[in-house]
Design an enzyme around this catalytic site. Sequence first.
Site, short mmCIF file in Angstrom:
data_model
loop_
_atom_site.label_atom_id
_atom_site.label_comp_id
_atom_site.label_asym_id
_atom_site.label_seq_id
_atom_site.Cartn_x
_atom_site.Cartn_y
_atom_site.Cartn_z
N THR A 1 -9.40 4.18 -0.42
CA THR A 1 -10.59 5.66 -0.54
C THR A 1 -12.03 5.59 0.31
O THR A 1 -11.91 6.41 1.08
CB THR A 1 -11.69 5.35 -2.28
OG1 THR A 1 -9.93 5.52 -3.08
CG2 THR A 1 -12.30 7.22 -2.73
N GLU B 1 1.07 -1.47 0.02
CA GLU B 1 0.20 -0.36 -0.27
C GLU B 1 0.87 1.22 -0.21
O GLU B 1 1.92 1.48 1.00
CB GLU B 1 -1.13 0.44 1.37
CG GLU B 1 -1.51 1.47 1.27
CD GLU B 1 -2.58 1.61 0.29
OE1 GLU B 1 -3.24 1.09 -0.09
OE2 GLU B 1 -1.97 2.57 0.08
N GLY C 1 -16.85 12.05 -11.06
CA GLY C 1 -16.99 10.67 -11.87
C GLY C 1 -15.24 10.74 -10.85
O GLY C 1 -14.52 11.03 -10.92
N ILE D 1 -22.08 11.44 -5.08
CA ILE D 1 -20.48 11.98 -4.52
C ILE D 1 -20.71 13.65 -4.35
O ILE D 1 -21.28 14.33 -3.13
CB ILE D 1 -19.52 11.58 -4.86
CG1 ILE D 1 -19.01 10.39 -5.17
CG2 ILE D 1 -18.27 12.56 -3.78
CD1 ILE D 1 -17.71 9.76 -5.37
N ASP E 1 -12.88 -1.17 -8.03
CA ASP E 1 -12.55 0.11 -9.29
C ASP E 1 -12.13 -0.03 -10.67
O ASP E 1 -12.81 0.56 -11.48
CB ASP E 1 -12.23 1.19 -8.22
CG ASP E 1 -13.78 1.60 -7.16
OD1 ASP E 1 -14.08 0.97 -7.11
OD2 ASP E 1 -13.48 2.60 -6.78
N HIS F 1 -44.06 -4.93 13.24
CA HIS F 1 -44.11 -3.76 12.83
C HIS F 1 -43.92 -3.15 14.20
O HIS F 1 -44.00 -3.51 15.50
CB HIS F 1 -45.91 -3.69 13.17
CG HIS F 1 -46.75 -2.80 13.25
ND1 HIS F 1 -47.33 -1.97 12.26
CD2 HIS F 1 -47.26 -2.28 13.94
CE1 HIS F 1 -47.75 -1.29 12.44
NE2 HIS F 1 -48.23 -1.41 13.77
P1 FAD Z 1 -9.33 2.21 -3.44
O1 FAD Z 1 -10.41 1.78 -2.00
O2 FAD Z 1 -9.11 3.01 -3.98
O3 FAD Z 1 -8.12 1.64 -2.88
C1 FAD Z 1 -7.22 1.62 -4.18
C2 FAD Z 1 -5.40 1.02 -3.24
O4 FAD Z 1 -3.96 1.34 -3.80
C3 FAD Z 1 -5.12 2.72 -2.35
O5 FAD Z 1 -4.87 2.92 -1.03
C4 FAD Z 1 -3.88 3.46 -2.97
O6 FAD Z 1 -3.00 4.06 -2.35
C5 FAD Z 1 -3.53 1.56 -3.15
N1 FAD Z 1 -2.97 2.28 -5.00
C6 FAD Z 1 -2.43 2.96 -6.27
N2 FAD Z 1 -1.59 2.50 -6.75
C7 FAD Z 1 -1.23 1.65 -6.15
C8 FAD Z 1 0.76 1.48 -5.51
N3 FAD Z 1 1.05 1.39 -7.03
N4 FAD Z 1 1.41 0.89 -5.26
C9 FAD Z 1 0.29 0.75 -4.21
N5 FAD Z 1 0.06 0.85 -3.80
C10 FAD Z 1 -1.17 1.56 -4.47
N6 FAD Z 1 -18.85 2.83 -1.81
C11 FAD Z 1 -19.86 2.76 -1.76
O7 FAD Z 1 -19.76 1.30 -1.90
N7 FAD Z 1 -20.38 3.29 -0.57
C12 FAD Z 1 -19.99 4.44 0.01
O8 FAD Z 1 -20.62 5.06 0.65
C13 FAD Z 1 -19.52 5.11 -1.28
N8 FAD Z 1 -18.97 6.51 -0.81
C14 FAD Z 1 -18.01 7.10 -1.56
C15 FAD Z 1 -17.53 8.49 -1.05
C16 FAD Z 1 -16.71 9.15 -1.68
C17 FAD Z 1 -16.49 10.47 -1.23
C18 FAD Z 1 -15.77 8.71 -2.56
C19 FAD Z 1 -14.81 9.06 -3.64
C20 FAD Z 1 -15.90 7.56 -2.70
C21 FAD Z 1 -16.97 6.60 -2.39
N9 FAD Z 1 -17.61 5.22 -2.32
C22 FAD Z 1 -17.94 3.95 -1.81
C23 FAD Z 1 -16.89 4.36 -3.16
C24 FAD Z 1 -15.75 3.75 -2.84
O9 FAD Z 1 -15.23 4.18 -2.26
C25 FAD Z 1 -15.06 2.48 -3.78
O10 FAD Z 1 -15.72 2.06 -4.26
C26 FAD Z 1 -13.57 1.57 -3.29
O11 FAD Z 1 -12.88 2.30 -2.22
C27 FAD Z 1 -12.45 1.10 -4.52
O12 FAD Z 1 -12.15 0.14 -3.46
P2 FAD Z 1 -10.53 -0.60 -4.02
O13 FAD Z 1 -10.27 -1.52 -3.54
O14 FAD Z 1 -11.30 -1.15 -6.20
O15 FAD Z 1 -9.45 0.29 -4.17
#
Ligand code: FAD
Length: 465
Positions: A42, A35, A272, A187, A312, A444
């Site tokens: 996120t 990480e 987005g 968002i 994502d 209920h």
């Molecule tokens: P991420 O959570 O983006 O994690 C990816 C990680 O990889 C990061 O920590 C990054 O630092 C790390 N990384 C990237 N490249 C490298 C590298 N080369 N080396 C080492 N580490 C690296 N989703 C919901 O389901 N419900 C919600 O209510 C919701 N609300 C949201 C509100 C906001 C404001 C935002 C911005 C997003 C929200 N989301 C919500 C979306 C949700 O946060 C994401 O869908 C989710 O975090 C995706 O998870 P992930 O594991 O794919 O990636």
Amino acid sequence: MKEISCKLLVIGAGPGGYVCAIRTGQLGLDTVIVEDSRVGGTCLNVGCIPSKALIHVADEYARMAGMAGSGSPLGISIAAPELDLARTVEWKDRIVGRLTTGVSGLLKKAKVKIVNGRARFRDGKTVEVETETGTQVVRAENVVIATGSGPTELAGLPFGGRVISSTEALALTERPGSMAILGAGYIGLELGMAFAKLGTKVTVVEAEDAILPRYDRELTRPVERQLRQLGVDLLLGARARGLASGGEALIVETAEGAEARVAADHFLVTVGRRPITDGWGREELVLDMDGRFIRIDERCQTSMRGIYAIGDVTGEPMLAHRAMAQGEMVAEIVAGHRRAWDRRCVPAVCFTDPEIVVAGLSPEEARAEGREVRVAQFPFSANGRAMTMEAEEGFVRVVARADNNLLLGIQAVGKGVAELSSTFALAIEMGARLEDIAGTIHAHPTQGEAFQEAALRALGHPLHI
Ligand code: FAD
């Protein structure tokens, strides 16, 4: 240069990556997770959790403000509330801290090795990590790419200064006097409504002619009404063209083709999220892409053997619970289990006011698939629990196959309906029919009774309407 070997290397410790690593660790596989920033990704640090914390504070504040002065119909009156946003942010950060510390603990408990640093592929089996103490080489039999997503910039409005993303908006320690929000997706509206409740003058600029363009109008209408009630200015069908010189106002082309200027303390861009597909050595691999995303099959396998991708970075819906479900599945696949993506739905919640929940197909989506459907909805205005919670706006809607009553989709809009999302997903996942929902005793008085009543109504014999 230090070297380690492992069965599985996970790149990125967001909800996709950390769940995958915990599960492989539980299964006894030698696992390393890398990480670059903070464990939790996120979602825990700058997404789901911080935004819901801010929304809670805004709701509490607005509730108290509504009771101040002349008193509310509930018979309560209090002095006007005051807000210390810096303390709010400290409280939010403590929650984030508890959760991220908890995730680190779970990874350690599962005997997962955590490496802090930026990962970069050297080849399909070797990754270099730039750590604070030098380069760490990790050789892995399998690699999971879980690098997630970041905020999308708008052409002509790069992030910096007054132009901020959701990350900066969630860390503001002073209440802005005014904020323009570009993009009326979930968002933007979640944050916009929260700031409007805290007393910020909010303007929303959206290129499409409706808010929450991915949801049908029936569901979004109550949210639009509430936005207007909160005094939010909605510029629909409008395009942001850039900042006026001096940077204090946004130049907008309105739906009518006129030029308008929106002055604000902050311009929050929420148009987005973009998958993080660069910066980790993708050019060293031969990965097929699916537009902006990494192409995966039903096992989250990429076009290269032994390399998986989850979360994502693999496409819509970009939601934490989808990433987690993929992570858990891939862990078991790497451990040799026979698994494939067979989920019938990924529920989605907009934590707007009121909240929106969708699971499965909307009536239009079902019809577009050529299905004949039965659609029925039950309004919260006829639900006793909703009345006692001042939550009469909204409804639950069911979409079922006309021939055998199998539920294809369930949607709801209303205060607190987020908590119904699991029930909706369960019903679809279990292959429930209208009769199953109608025949289940719903406690209920609860808002969930509206689900039972919607099913009864689709069957032609509702009891409470
Ligand atoms: P991420 O959570 O983006 O994690 C990816 C990680 O990889 C990061 O920590 C990054 O630092 C790390 N990384 C990237 N490249 C490298 C590298 N080369 N080396 C080492 N580490 C690296 N989703 C919901 O389901 N419900 C919600 O209510 C919701 N609300 C949201 C509100 C906001 C404001 C935002 C911005 C997003 C929200 N989301 C919500 C979306 C949700 O946060 C994401 O869908 C989710 O975090 C995706 O998870 P992930 O594991 O794919 O990636």
